[in-house]
Design an enzyme around this catalytic site. Structure first.
Site, short mmCIF file in Angstrom:
data_model
loop_
_atom_site.label_atom_id
_atom_site.label_comp_id
_atom_site.label_asym_id
_atom_site.label_seq_id
_atom_site.Cartn_x
_atom_site.Cartn_y
_atom_site.Cartn_z
N HIS A 1 14.16 -6.51 17.89
CA HIS A 1 13.75 -7.33 16.55
C HIS A 1 15.19 -7.94 16.14
O HIS A 1 16.19 -7.41 15.69
CB HIS A 1 13.10 -6.35 15.53
CG HIS A 1 12.04 -7.30 14.79
ND1 HIS A 1 11.20 -8.20 15.02
CD2 HIS A 1 12.17 -7.06 13.22
CE1 HIS A 1 10.57 -8.59 14.12
NE2 HIS A 1 11.20 -7.89 12.88
N ASP B 1 1.43 6.04 -1.61
CA ASP B 1 2.39 5.43 -2.15
C ASP B 1 3.00 6.31 -3.25
O ASP B 1 2.22 7.31 -3.66
CB ASP B 1 2.15 4.24 -2.63
CG ASP B 1 3.30 3.22 -2.87
OD1 ASP B 1 3.48 2.35 -2.14
OD2 ASP B 1 4.46 3.42 -3.94
N ASN C 1 11.80 -1.58 8.26
CA ASN C 1 13.02 -1.97 8.78
C ASN C 1 14.32 -1.13 8.51
O ASN C 1 14.24 -0.45 7.30
CB ASN C 1 13.21 -3.49 8.52
CG ASN C 1 12.48 -4.29 9.37
OD1 ASN C 1 12.63 -4.20 10.29
ND2 ASN C 1 11.97 -5.52 8.76
N1 APR Z 1 6.66 7.11 -0.06
C1 APR Z 1 5.66 6.28 -0.10
N2 APR Z 1 5.92 4.98 -0.47
C2 APR Z 1 7.00 4.53 -0.60
C3 APR Z 1 8.18 5.81 -0.66
C4 APR Z 1 7.82 6.96 -0.48
N3 APR Z 1 8.95 7.63 -0.31
N4 APR Z 1 9.11 4.88 -1.14
C5 APR Z 1 8.79 3.29 -1.22
N5 APR Z 1 7.62 3.40 -1.25
C6 APR Z 1 6.59 2.33 -1.33
C7 APR Z 1 7.04 1.31 -2.57
O1 APR Z 1 6.50 1.92 -3.78
C8 APR Z 1 6.32 0.21 -2.14
O2 APR Z 1 5.13 0.27 -2.92
O3 APR Z 1 6.78 1.25 -0.27
C9 APR Z 1 6.28 0.03 -0.85
C10 APR Z 1 6.85 -1.07 -0.03
O4 APR Z 1 6.44 -2.24 -0.32
P1 APR Z 1 7.10 -3.52 -0.62
O5 APR Z 1 8.41 -3.31 -1.40
O6 APR Z 1 6.15 -4.43 -0.82
O7 APR Z 1 7.48 -3.77 1.04
P2 APR Z 1 6.60 -4.48 2.35
O8 APR Z 1 6.91 -6.00 2.16
O9 APR Z 1 5.44 -3.95 2.13
O10 APR Z 1 7.60 -4.02 3.55
C11 APR Z 1 7.82 -2.66 3.82
O11 APR Z 1 8.25 -3.32 6.08
O12 APR Z 1 8.53 -5.28 7.07
C12 APR Z 1 9.30 -4.02 6.69
O13 APR Z 1 11.38 -4.58 5.69
C13 APR Z 1 9.98 -4.25 5.36
O14 APR Z 1 11.10 -2.12 5.52
C14 APR Z 1 10.15 -2.96 4.86
C15 APR Z 1 8.60 -2.63 5.04
#
Ligand code: APR
Length: 311
Positions: free
Chosen positions: A175, A33, A120
């Site tokens: 979807h 992350d 998404n």
């Molecule tokens: N590199 C790595 N991680 C990243 C980056 C990046 N460039 N940009 C964002 N992130 C991480 C964020 O720091 C966060 O920890 O992606 C994670 C997203 O987590 P959540 O906000 O909890 O979202 P989540 O519910 O996990 O959904 C992620 O899946 O279902 C789809 O629509 C949803 O697109 C979304 C994805």
């Protein structure tokens, strides 16, 4: 030595990592992350559950793509959920930039991996990851159909009060609004669903499935679903890692099946070591086939929006 990377240690990513680790079929799962400390802390916590649950898979938390090197499968969950005031194109722009950067890093360190996309908007993000990676299309897959099928199976089991494991449900297409339920392939305790439920009830369950994600968001208020989505993504990873050939509904590249070509679409496909090892063409009713074609055209139109993004 098998290795899987999950990009994004948010709700979806971390739950996928947990499910994969507990399945105990992979040597190492790397969780990466951009947030410093988040994947490291979650990994440490998960690893400490191993003596209790009795599995060996080691989870590595990192912010450095060098640690992902040589992964067999990479799941991309990184991205933002839609926020109030954000248009669909705004979200597309934000997540497209994230998925593009992530894919470039992934490919640099794991040039032979299979990529599974869940970010998404799914169809566009899967197409983008395939284009940016330059991988053969069978090595880039999207997750959507497994989840929609599972949601429909759950709703059917509740409606007819039957063991959920005796329900078989299949959804194809995309979807969301252009999801294509396939009642002719759905079964309840071995009987065709169309013999057990009337058309009106089937429509009601299908509509609830189409809005299945939104129903959960409305309850949660912040964030979106991740238990069933991560179960679906983990099942796809396991099929690839164990080279099982398991057949499941996934977002796969079409090469003429059902008369559809050159687009990522939700279809039944077999998954194995190289990703999609074959798309299964099932007999569809006229209405189902028309729905699938409509979904393919809708995805093609949505993919065209990617060209408007200034990367
Ligand atoms: N590199 C790595 N991680 C990243 C980056 C990046 N460039 N940009 C964002 N992130 C991480 C964020 O720091 C966060 O920890 O992606 C994670 C997203 O987590 P959540 O906000 O909890 O979202 P989540 O519910 O996990 O959904 C992620 O899946 O279902 C789809 O629509 C949803 O697109 C979304 C994805």
């Amino acid at each position: 030595m098998s290795k899987v990377t999950v990009v994004g240690a948010g709700k979806y990513g971390s739950t996928t990592v947990q499910r994969l680790a507990e399945a105990d079929v992979i040597d190492e799962v790397v969780m990466i992350d951009i947030v410093d400390g988040l994947p490291q802390g979650l990994a440490l916590d998960m690893n400490q559950s191993r003596p209790v649950l009795g599995y060996r898979t080691l989870v590595t938390g990192t912010n450095d793509y060098a640690d992902t090197a040589g992964s067999d499968v990479v799941v991309i969950t990184a991205g933002l959920p839609r926020k109030p005031g954000m248009s669909r194109m705004d979200l597309l722009g934000v997540n497209a930039k994230i998925v593009k950067t992530v894919t470039e890093e992934v490919v640099a360190y794991s040039p032979d991996c299979v990529i599974i996309v869940v970010t998404n908007p799914l169809d566009q993000m899967t197409t983008l990851a395939a284009d940016v990676s330059g991988f053969p299309k069978e090595r880039v897959i999207g997750q959507a159909g497994m989840l929609d099928s599972a949601r429909l199976a759950h709703f059917i089991s509740e409606k007819v009060d039957v063991d959920v494991l005796l329900v078989k449900a299949v959804t194809l297409g995309s979807h969301g609004p252009t999801m294509v339920p396939v009642p002719s392939l759905c079964e309840i305790d071995g009987k065709p669903m169309t013999e057990v439920l009337d058309a009106e009830t089937i429509d009601e369950l299908v509509d609830r499935t189409r809005g299945g994600g939104a129903e959960i968001v409305a309850f949660l208020k912040t964030g979106s679903a991740y238990y069933a989505p991560s179960a679906a993504a983990a099942a796809m990873v396991e099929a690839v890692i164990t080279d099982s050939g398991a057949e499941m509904p996934v977002c796969a590249w079409m090469t003429g099946e059902y008369g559809i070509d050159g687009v990522y679409l939700g279809v039944l496909a077999k998954l194995g070591a190289g990703g999609v090892t074959g798309v299964t063409e099932v007999a569809l009713t006229e209405e189902e086939a028309a729905g699938l074609l409509e979904a393919a055209n809708a995805v093609k139109a949505k993919v065209a929006d990617l060209e408007e993004i200034d990367f």
